[in-house]
Design an enzyme around this catalytic site. Sequence first.
Site, PDB file in Angstrom:
ATOM      1  N   CYS A 106      47.516  27.227  43.474  1.00 44.33           N
ATOM      2  CA  CYS A 106      47.688  26.841  42.064  1.00 44.33           C
ATOM      3  C   CYS A 106      46.437  27.204  41.263  1.00 44.33           C
ATOM      4  O   CYS A 106      45.321  27.127  41.768  1.00 44.33           O
ATOM      5  CB  CYS A 106      47.913  25.336  41.947  1.00 44.33           C
ATOM      6  SG  CYS A 106      49.433  24.795  42.695  1.00 44.33           S
ATOM      7  N   THR A 111      38.511  49.609  33.367  1.00 38.78           N
ATOM      8  CA  THR A 111      39.305  50.222  32.294  1.00 38.78           C
ATOM      9  C   THR A 111      38.487  50.478  31.039  1.00 38.78           C
ATOM     10  O   THR A 111      38.705  51.465  30.331  1.00 38.78           O
ATOM     11  CB  THR A 111      40.499  49.293  31.939  1.00 38.78           C
ATOM     12  OG1 THR A 111      41.331  49.199  33.094  1.00 38.78           O
ATOM     13  CG2 THR A 111      41.307  49.814  30.781  1.00 38.78           C
ATOM     14  N   SER A 156      37.876  48.563  39.703  1.00 41.63           N
ATOM     15  CA  SER A 156      37.370  47.413  40.465  1.00 41.63           C
ATOM     16  C   SER A 156      38.240  47.099  41.673  1.00 41.63           C
ATOM     17  O   SER A 156      37.840  46.306  42.529  1.00 41.63           O
ATOM     18  CB  SER A 156      37.186  46.189  39.570  1.00 41.63           C
ATOM     19  OG  SER A 156      38.409  45.611  39.232  1.00 41.63           O
TER      20      SER A 156
HETATM   21  N1  ASP Z   1      42.126  48.598  37.369  1.00 43.94           N
HETATM   22  C1  ASP Z   1      41.159  48.234  36.370  1.00 43.94           C
HETATM   23  C2  ASP Z   1      39.922  47.722  37.074  1.00 43.94           C
HETATM   24  O1  ASP Z   1      39.915  46.613  37.514  1.00 43.94           O
HETATM   25  C3  ASP Z   1      41.722  47.202  35.438  1.00 43.94           C
HETATM   26  C4  ASP Z   1      40.804  46.772  34.312  1.00 43.94           C
HETATM   27  O2  ASP Z   1      39.627  47.051  34.258  1.00 43.94           O
HETATM   28  O3  ASP Z   1      41.314  46.084  33.407  1.00 43.94           O
HETATM   29  O4  ASP Z   1      38.960  48.444  37.216  1.00 43.94           O
END
Ligand code: ASP
Length: 320
Positions: free
Chosen positions: A274, A12, A58
């Site tokens: 957990c 992101t 990712s």
């Molecule tokens: N979907 C994004 C990723 O993991 C989420 C992020 O980077 O916060 O690449």
Amino acid sequence: MSRVCVLHVGGTIGMAASPDGLVPQREVLERYLASMPELQRPDVPKHHVELLEPLLDSADMAPADWLRIAKAIVARDAEFDGFVVLHGTDTMTHTASALSFLLRGLRKPVILTGAQLSLEHVRTDGREHIVTSIILAGTTKIPEVCIYFADRLLRGNRAQKIHNTHFLAFDSGNLAPLATVGARIDVADHLIRKPGAGLPISLKFEREPQVVALRVFPGLSRVLLDTVLEGADGVVLETYGAGTFPHRGGALLESIRRATSAAQPTVVVNVSQCHGGVVDQATYASSRALADAGVVSGVDMTPEAALTKLYCLFLSLIHI
Ligand code: ASP
């Protein structure tokens, strides 16, 4: 003056809107870094930014990408004093865990970071993450694979993603932060590992292992369990509480026993669903039965650490 290599692999932090939704776009990071004068200050370690393409959400990261990142670090090891990896948050803990096992002998910081909001966003959390990660990678000499997020440096193979909107997105249920960052940077020296003997010159791998994670749930059927166990080199069984498993009737246990005692046995590791605590295969009948069926306790490992550790053990890693 130390030198830091910043490897951008996706997430992101460097995403922008597209007709299909948010996707990584190479120009985002370049444009944003060019507009951050603070990165040029003399008290920020010298750094070199590289895009390791393809940039990925990712969710698309696979074991081959862990190897790609590990190889990139090994290839640049002689030139830099520390590494920052800009990565998506969704599987950051998998990549951090995998790197911690792949980069055996590490002597310098490898810090993964990312953001909940893209650098394009006015309230991005990515800016502080980039600046602080570069400073931590260039000044602390912590010889570990870590995650820096929301003021805390966590050991990578101890961290888990705990929230998908809060800026405090990661936590480490079984280990205190390696450092906390506020007006001061406080490193928990007693927790830091000793430097390794140095990375190999290159990494070569012999085969692609089959490792599987199975989160146990009420109603898990023997047919499904058999399918998961079939052909797997290793299975991470994510059990309840302190490591308990549905043992009534014994059918599921029989399936596991068959797999662990086969001529080509499957390694089955018990870790808890957990976020904190330890698997104890001695207390309950419903966990002791797993020990009797040949299941290894993962003690206090995260599921991500157990999965990637199994992967790396089966990878037949050759250090040259
Ligand atoms: N979907 C994004 C990723 O993991 C989420 C992020 O980077 O916060 O690449």
